[in-house]
Design a protein around this motif. Structure first.
Motif: not given
Length: 169
Positions: A48-51, A100-101, A118-119, A132-133
């Motif tokens: 569900s989340r990746v980098e 933050l965004a 993020g997702r 998300s970052d």
């Protein structure tokens, strides 16, 4: 196979390092409607989340709404979206996320090397990362280290008994 099930559960809320080639080839389920919640799978394991890490090759800002950009790591381009419209939310968490965004918009510059977390989400039938970052990488070796990490993670999952259908003769 119990180890494989434990790994699958462990990856559900973890930012999995993936190359664009792998990320863009994730299996989506269900296929039935664009509105339905989508699960993404890599070799049978839900993610569900990746980098990912690469060079910003596309940047399109819609002020107060969103920032669309693409990250190119040499194996493909990952579409990313950063939502900017939480400023008027009564939620303190969302207002802080908006602040933050706004800072992340400054980080995402054309040609910059950026690490994105993020997702996974769907957009027009394809996969994208809802950010998300995001941070700028200053280490000139960051891209090659990310590539090597991804290769190492794939190799270790194959050694642990996971089958790779693409490697079959």
């Amino acid at each position: 196979m119990e180890n494989g099930n434990n790994n699958a559960l462990a990856l559900q809320n973890t930012h999995v390092k993936l190359l664009a080639f792998d990320l863009l080839s994730l299996t989506q389920f269900p296929f039935r409607s664009p509105d339905a919640a989508t699960s993404f799978f890599r070799r049978g394991i839900q993610i569900s989340r990746v980098e990912t890490l690469g060079t910003v090759t596309l940047r399109h800002l819609k002020p107060e709404r969103l920032l669309r950009f693409a990250i190119d790591d040499g194996t493909g381009c990952v579409p990313c979206v950063l939502w900017l419209n939480d400023a008027n939310s009564p939620s303190v968490v969302r207002r802080r996320r908006h602040e933050l965004a706004a800072r992340f918009v400054e980080v995402v510059k054309f040609g910059a090397v950026a690490r994105v977390r993020g997702r996974l989400s769907r957009y027009k039938g394809g996969v994208q990362v809802t950010v998300s970052d995001v941070v700028t990488e200053r280490d000139p070796n960051a891209e090659i280290f990310h590539l090597l990490d991804c290769i190492r993670l794939i190799s270790s999952s194959l050694r642990d008994g996971e089958r790779d259908e693409s490697l079959r003769p």
